[in-house]
Scaffold this active site. Structure first.
Site, PDB file in Angstrom:
ATOM      1  N   LYS A   7       5.058  -2.172   8.049  1.00 27.18           N
ATOM      2  CA  LYS A   7       6.056  -1.285   7.439  1.00 27.18           C
ATOM      3  C   LYS A   7       7.411  -1.978   7.473  1.00 27.18           C
ATOM      4  O   LYS A   7       7.980  -2.208   8.544  1.00 27.18           O
ATOM      5  CB  LYS A   7       6.099   0.059   8.187  1.00 27.18           C
ATOM      6  CG  LYS A   7       7.087   1.047   7.586  1.00 27.18           C
ATOM      7  CD  LYS A   7       6.908   2.454   8.135  1.00 27.18           C
ATOM      8  CE  LYS A   7       7.917   3.420   7.542  1.00 27.18           C
ATOM      9  NZ  LYS A   7       7.665   4.823   7.894  1.00 27.18           N
ATOM     10  N   ILE A  16       0.810  -1.225   0.000  1.00 29.57           N
ATOM     11  CA  ILE A  16       0.000   0.000   0.000  1.00 29.57           C
ATOM     12  C   ILE A  16       0.840   1.271   0.000  1.00 29.57           C
ATOM     13  O   ILE A  16       0.304   2.362  -0.089  1.00 29.57           O
ATOM     14  CB  ILE A  16      -0.990   0.032   1.196  1.00 29.57           C
ATOM     15  CG1 ILE A  16      -0.251  -0.167   2.533  1.00 29.57           C
ATOM     16  CG2 ILE A  16      -2.081  -1.013   1.000  1.00 29.57           C
ATOM     17  CD1 ILE A  16      -1.136  -0.018   3.754  1.00 29.57           C
ATOM     18  N   ASP A  49       8.244  15.827   8.644  1.00 34.95           N
ATOM     19  CA  ASP A  49       7.690  15.466   7.328  1.00 34.95           C
ATOM     20  C   ASP A  49       6.166  15.479   7.391  1.00 34.95           C
ATOM     21  O   ASP A  49       5.509  14.557   6.908  1.00 34.95           O
ATOM     22  CB  ASP A  49       8.238  14.090   6.908  1.00 34.95           C
ATOM     23  CG  ASP A  49       8.144  13.863   5.398  1.00 34.95           C
ATOM     24  OD1 ASP A  49       7.924  14.841   4.654  1.00 34.95           O
ATOM     25  OD2 ASP A  49       8.265  12.704   4.975  1.00 34.95           O
TER      26      ASP A  49
HETATM   27  P1  ADP Z   1       7.359   6.208   4.208  1.00 33.26           P
HETATM   28  O1  ADP Z   1       8.455   6.513   5.154  1.00 33.26           O
HETATM   29  O2  ADP Z   1       7.758   5.248   3.166  1.00 33.26           O
HETATM   30  O3  ADP Z   1       6.681   7.442   3.675  1.00 33.26           O
HETATM   31  P2  ADP Z   1       4.962   5.851   5.814  1.00 33.26           P
HETATM   32  O4  ADP Z   1       5.041   5.414   7.223  1.00 33.26           O
HETATM   33  O5  ADP Z   1       4.623   7.266   5.551  1.00 33.26           O
HETATM   34  O6  ADP Z   1       6.303   5.399   5.075  1.00 33.26           O
HETATM   35  O7  ADP Z   1       3.898   4.945   5.068  1.00 33.26           O
HETATM   36  C1  ADP Z   1       3.699   5.081   3.677  1.00 33.26           C
HETATM   37  C2  ADP Z   1       2.218   4.984   3.368  1.00 33.26           C
HETATM   38  O8  ADP Z   1       1.713   3.738   3.832  1.00 33.26           O
HETATM   39  C3  ADP Z   1       1.369   6.045   4.058  1.00 33.26           C
HETATM   40  O9  ADP Z   1       1.310   7.231   3.298  1.00 33.26           O
HETATM   41  C4  ADP Z   1       0.036   5.356   4.149  1.00 33.26           C
HETATM   42  O10 ADP Z   1      -0.656   5.477   2.923  1.00 33.26           O
HETATM   43  C5  ADP Z   1       0.406   3.908   4.336  1.00 33.26           C
HETATM   44  N1  ADP Z   1       0.388   3.599   5.765  1.00 33.26           N
HETATM   45  C6  ADP Z   1       1.403   3.720   6.641  1.00 33.26           C
HETATM   46  N2  ADP Z   1       1.030   3.345   7.868  1.00 33.26           N
HETATM   47  C7  ADP Z   1      -0.278   2.979   7.772  1.00 33.26           C
HETATM   48  C8  ADP Z   1      -1.258   2.496   8.696  1.00 33.26           C
HETATM   49  N3  ADP Z   1      -0.960   2.298   9.981  1.00 33.26           N
HETATM   50  N4  ADP Z   1      -2.499   2.253   8.231  1.00 33.26           N
HETATM   51  C9  ADP Z   1      -2.801   2.420   6.944  1.00 33.26           C
HETATM   52  N5  ADP Z   1      -1.929   2.855   6.030  1.00 33.26           N
HETATM   53  C10 ADP Z   1      -0.689   3.147   6.425  1.00 33.26           C
HETATM   54 MG    MG Z   2       5.492   8.876   4.589  1.00 32.43          MG
END
Ligand code: ADP
Ligand code: MG
Ligand code: ZN
Length: 572
Positions: free
Chosen positions: A96, A70, A183
């Site tokens: 993640k 996702i 961020d």
């Molecule tokens: P990155 O450091 O790669 O940007 P993020 O933690 O921002 O990682 O996660 C990337 C994307 O994954 C988010 O923009 C969101 O769409 C999705 N995401 C992250 N954590 C969650 C969560 N707990 N529930 C649903 N979607 C999530």
């Molecule tokens: Mg992010």
């Protein structure tokens, strides 16, 4: 198509998945020129990635069924998984997977932010963490969320109020723990409209304040410092080459409709993956053009760096041969340094800097070329970076997150996203100037020890007028404006002397250009008035003004924002 490798590929780039993330669309524009992967291979790619993840962290297999990818960024991939609970119940989990090359302290700090501050007040929590060798997977409750871009123009004014209130709740929470997120942007603030649920995610770039309660963030600081120091040498080399180029003009879209047409990938890809998980970047019909985007031109910049001589003396090993040689040509006079026990209000005041032979000219003198790059964190997304981040003020506080929240609010009030889109810091700063005024920006920069030069004076805009024009609020008579661009040369004195001939669109003028702006919105949304957009109170713009305060020392805090009259009827 060029034969040279795409610079993004070299950083583990997967084109399709990243399409889902609009904030990385600029990267994508560059990438498209290099890549032509067929779509089917992307799906195979996801399946392979899932398989690889099971292999890398086998214990995941006994707990989860990984369903889909996702999100994917430079430092992580996020997967949707289901966990089998008792009595046949399933629970949705976001996994993640941090890139194995992430520094262990960085990983641990991200996790600690989630465990210490997360789980309440709209800050994402953590359920489990899995590790095998250098693979780390953080399991969080999954929050299904909207694509910011897709819902932006259908939100009622009250929903915007609630969104901002909940964002400030999250920011107050993390700031209380001395966490600077660094961020803050829509893709890191998940929003479930139906359930009115919110979650601040992604502490991958977080840093600690001086008195942070997240222990590992203290270590990240020194770690990040070392990284920056090692990057420094590369910068010095750059400084002497003094040329930064940007893709050729024809590669940049002139409007959102043309964007889709001109970029065959974006259209087809959007059909395959769009909106699935409410990703911010669900590219498709709702692609918007930024209000302040970059026209394309070959930017020539002269880059050089200076920092107070005190630092040069303290860290002589940071200078490479080139800079050392040049530095001997002229003595750099020492400047004041900031005492380490400064409070929040004064912490953002950087030492005043010096002028030199080339001050206010379009040349870069050898003194400036010899200057060492100022060490200051620059993580984040250019369009959301505060002026003190853009000008590399070394003392950055939680105020930088409040600026980013202000940029989100600006998008919500104007109905435009992204609002600022710039690939480099000085373009971003120039874009800020066109909204907040050049004199005001220069004045504010002085307070944190930065000297900014701008070839053309641009006035500050009235925020209400600007937002209403961009949104096309029904009550407002919309006059068609001619699009024009203005030339503006911006240079940043003192620590840097960066001079860019910039061509930017006036914010008001991009209005009408892309076929969905201003009046188009109100026609598409005849019920705009019932959504409260015809009666935006003065308090909304007052709050916006206080968030987009160019001076971090006086910028409103999250705690103060929550009790701002704009939220009078909201309960904490
Ligand atoms: P990155 O450091 O790669 O940007 P993020 O933690 O921002 O990682 O996660 C990337 C994307 O994954 C988010 O923009 C969101 O769409 C999705 N995401 C992250 N954590 C969650 C969560 N707990 N529930 C649903 N979607 C999530
Ligand atoms: Mg992010
Ligand atoms: Zn100079």
């Amino acid at each position: 198509m060029s034969n040279s490798p795409c610079p993004l590929c070299m950083t583990r780039y997967r084109p399709m998945a990243r399409l889902k993330n609009m904030s990385r669309i600029a990267d994508l524009q560059d990438h498209i020129k290099w890549q032509s992967t067929p779509f089917s291979s992307w799906f195979e790619g996801v399946e392979k990635d899932i398989e690889k993840l099971y292999e890398a962290v086998p214990q995941l297999g006994s707990v989860f069924k990984i369903e889909d990818k996702i999100g994917e960024g430079t430092f992580s991939s996020v997967y949707l998984a289901t966990a089998q609970l008792k009595m046949g119940l399933e629970e949705k989990i976001a996994l993640k997977h941090l890139i194995p090359t992430s520094h262990p302290i960085r990983i641990a700090a991200e996790l600690q932010c989630l465990t210490v501050a997360g789980g309440q007040d709209n800050v994402m929590g953590v359920k489990y963490c899995f590790r095998k060798n250098d693979h780390v997977v953080i399991a969080m409750p999954y929050l299904e969320h909207e694509s910011f871009l897709e819902i932006l123009n259908s939100l009622s004014f009250q929903e915007v109020r609630e969104y901002m209130f909940n964002l400030f709740k999250a920011l107050r929470r993390i700031h209380q723990f001395g966490i600077v997120h660094r961020d803050v942007k829509p893709s890191n603030f998940l929003y479930n409209r139906r359930l009115k649920k919110y979650a601040l995610v992604d502490f991958g770039l977080a840093q600690g304040t001086r008195d942070t309660k997240v222990e590992l963030l203290r270590m990240v600081q020194s770690e990040a410092h070392q990284e920056r120091c090692s990057q420094h040498k590369a910068h010095i080399v750059m400084a002497n080459k003094v040329s930064v180029s940007v893709p050729a003009p024809k590669a940049l879209p002139q409007s959102s409709t043309q964007t889709a047409a001109k970029r065959p990938y974006s259209h087809a890809q959007s059909q395959t993956k769009q909106g699935k998980d409410g990703k911010e970047g669900s590219v498709g019909l709702s692609v918007q053009r930024s209000v302040l985007g970059e026209r394309n031109f070959n930017i020539q910049s002269s880059i050089s760096h200076e920092s107070p001589a005190a630092k040069l003396i303290k860290q002589p090993k940071l200078m490479d041969m080139t800079s050392r040689k040049l530095a001997t040509k002229k003595k750099v006079v020492s400047t004041k340094t900031v005492p380490s026990n400064v409070t929040r209000k004064t912490a953002s005041v950087c030492p005043p800097n010096l002028t030199c032979d080339c001050y206010a000219t379009d040349q870069v003198c050898s003194v400036c070329l010899s200057r060492r790059q100022q060490v200051a964190p620059r993580a984040g997304t250019p369009g959301f970076r505060a002026p003190e981040v853009l000008t590399k003020c070394p003392n950055q506080t939680t105020a930088i997150d409040m600026w980013s929240a202000g940029v989100i609010f600006l998008s919500l009030l104007s109905g435009r996203y992204p609002f600022y889109k710039a690939s480099d810091d000085l373009t971003a700063l120039a874009q800020i100037m066109t909204i907040r005024g050049s004199r005001e920006t220069i004045q504010a920069a002085k307070t944190f020890g930065k000297s900014v030069l701008c070839s053309k004076e641009v006035p500050a805009q009235n925020l209400r007028t600007l937002c209403e024009r961009l949104r096309g609020t029904p009550s407002l008579a919309v006059e068609k404006q001619e699009t024009h661009a203005h030339e503006s040369t911006l240079s940043l004195g003192s620590d840097q002397q960066l001079k860019l001939p910039l061509q930017m669109e006036c914010p008001g003028s991009s209005f009408h250009e892309d076929g969905r702006a201003a009046s188009g919105v109100s026609m598409r949304e005849p019920q705009a008035s019932v959504k409260g957009w015809d009666q935006v109170p003065h308090e909304a713009y007052d709050l916006l003004d206080k968030l987009l305060d160019l001076n971090p020392a006086t910028r409103i805090t999250a705690q103060e924002a929550l009790v701002h009259p704009f939220f009078r009827e909201m309960s904490l």
